[in-house]
Write an enzyme that holds these catalytic residues in place. Structure first.
Site, PDB file in Angstrom:
ATOM      1  N   HIS A  57      -3.731  -5.115  -4.094  1.00 58.51           N
ATOM      2  CA  HIS A  57      -3.634  -6.060  -2.992  1.00 58.51           C
ATOM      3  C   HIS A  57      -4.296  -7.422  -3.703  1.00 58.51           C
ATOM      4  O   HIS A  57      -3.586  -8.346  -3.366  1.00 58.51           O
ATOM      5  CB  HIS A  57      -3.991  -5.406  -1.745  1.00 58.51           C
ATOM      6  CG  HIS A  57      -3.718  -6.554  -0.596  1.00 58.51           C
ATOM      7  ND1 HIS A  57      -4.083  -6.345   0.719  1.00 58.51           N
ATOM      8  CD2 HIS A  57      -3.283  -7.801  -0.466  1.00 58.51           C
ATOM      9  CE1 HIS A  57      -3.603  -7.052   1.537  1.00 58.51           C
ATOM     10  NE2 HIS A  57      -3.298  -8.129   0.656  1.00 58.51           N
ATOM     11  N   GLU A 104      -2.440 -15.068  -3.038  1.00 61.38           N
ATOM     12  CA  GLU A 104      -3.462 -14.592  -3.527  1.00 61.38           C
ATOM     13  C   GLU A 104      -4.312 -15.527  -4.366  1.00 61.38           C
ATOM     14  O   GLU A 104      -5.662 -15.584  -4.166  1.00 61.38           O
ATOM     15  CB  GLU A 104      -3.288 -13.192  -4.288  1.00 61.38           C
ATOM     16  CG  GLU A 104      -2.686 -12.090  -3.404  1.00 61.38           C
ATOM     17  CD  GLU A 104      -3.947 -11.698  -2.337  1.00 61.38           C
ATOM     18  OE1 GLU A 104      -4.976 -11.645  -2.697  1.00 61.38           O
ATOM     19  OE2 GLU A 104      -3.554 -11.777  -1.090  1.00 61.38           O
ATOM     20  N   HIS A 108      -7.687 -16.700  -2.419  1.00 59.16           N
ATOM     21  CA  HIS A 108      -8.696 -16.153  -3.061  1.00 59.16           C
ATOM     22  C   HIS A 108      -9.066 -16.510  -4.392  1.00 59.16           C
ATOM     23  O   HIS A 108     -10.225 -16.760  -4.743  1.00 59.16           O
ATOM     24  CB  HIS A 108      -8.592 -14.441  -2.886  1.00 59.16           C
ATOM     25  CG  HIS A 108      -8.579 -13.759  -1.577  1.00 59.16           C
ATOM     26  ND1 HIS A 108      -9.256 -14.034  -0.682  1.00 59.16           N
ATOM     27  CD2 HIS A 108      -7.239 -13.490  -1.049  1.00 59.16           C
ATOM     28  CE1 HIS A 108      -8.968 -13.421   0.455  1.00 59.16           C
ATOM     29  NE2 HIS A 108      -7.475 -12.980   0.150  1.00 59.16           N
TER      30      HIS A 108
END
Ligand SMILES: *[C@@H]1O[C@H](CO)[C@@H](O)[C@H](O)[C@H]1NC(C)=O
Ligand SMILES: *[C@@H]1O[C@H](CO)[C@@H](O)[C@H](O)[C@H]1NC(C)=O
Ligand SMILES: *[C@@H]1O[C@H](CO)[C@@H](O)[C@H](O)[C@H]1NC(C)=O
Length: 239
Positions: A57, A104, A108
């Site tokens: 993930h 992502e 992040h």
């Protein structure tokens, strides 16, 4: 008096700068490698994967979200990684899109990139893949008989296997982990790392507060599994 004020100012500046040296305020100290189980994810998001393994993930620093909006995702920079990305880090909602990686990276990756070891898209994505393969959650669960099944597990069985093998506590998340439910569905497993990529305990949130309603993670609908509720590890769809 003037000298005294100047001295105080100097002291304050010195104290501030040493505080910065000891603990840079925006620097992360932990990385969270998050795996999800496609069948559970898709039962919430209405996709139909035929994947039979835990997929990535994300690789999330514990501090910071969207740290640099001008650092755009560029798939050409990770061209050599794409075959592996498609296999291990697929976009379950849209398998042909790179939208998940872009998301992502922005959310992040740009924060992880504050560390020199992860300060490029190639470093970030290749490190995530490397850690995913090193951890090899799929093999470890299978090896210790945690396999998708129509019979339920105790959370402690799954946790025990991971703790015994890796020597650190994971964070295990379920869909619908409410105290009074008959069953909760295994959805996400997080393994944590230090800044030097050695294994580290994940913090388990909400333990000790199990009688209070649990805050639900709005993004995925997952939350830390309840200790006392049976855990369903659903077999993948088979075509
Ligand atoms: C899964 O589905 C994809 C696309 O429909 C197909 O290409 C692939 O062969 C399937 N894999 C398995 C293991 O069934
Ligand atoms: C944000 O990313 C851009 C593009 O890589 C870079 O030039 C810039 O220095 C970064 N800004 C910060 C604050 O890191
Ligand atoms: C994307 O990366 C490639 C390879 O590093 C580079 O040649 C290209 O200029 C980049 N594209 C953008 C829009 O930055």
């Amino acid at each position: 008096m003037k000298t005294f004020s100047a001295l105080l100012l100097c002291l304050a500046v010195a104290a501030l700068s040493s505080a910065f040296v000891i603990s840079p305020p925006h620097m992360w100290t932990k990385l969270i490698l998050t795996h999800h189980w496609p069948r559970t994810f898709c039962s919430m998001e209405h996709c139909h994967p035929n994947l039979t393994y835990w997929t990535l993930h994300g690789l999330w620093p514990d501090k910071g979200i969207d740290c640099n909006s001008s650092w755009h995702f560029n798939a050409s920079e990770i061209e050599d990684l794409l075959p592996e990305m498609k296999k291990s880090w697929p976009d379950l909602l849209n398998p042909t899109s790179s939208g998940f990686w872009k998301y992502e990276w922005h959310k992040h990756g740009t924060c992880a990139a504050k560390a020199e070891s992860l300060n490029s898209q190639h470093k970030y994505f290749s490190k995530a893949l490397e850690l995913y393969h090193k951890v090899d959650l799929n093999s470890i669960l299978t090896k210790f008989d945690i396999i998708p099944s129509e019979t339920y597990y105790k959370l402690s069985q799954i946790e025990g296997v991971i703790e015994n093998f890796y020597g650190v506590t994971p964070k295990i998340q379920c869909a619908h982990p409410s105290k009074n439910a008959d069953v909760q569905t295994l959805g996400q497993i997080e393994i944590c790392f230090n800044t030097d990529f050695t294994l580290l305990d994940c913090e388990k949130q909400y333990t000790g507060h199990r009688d209070k309603p649990m805050a639900v993670n709005k993004v995925t609908g997952f939350n830390v599994c309840d200790q006392d509720t049976p855990v369903y590890y659903p077999p993948p769809y088979t075509n």
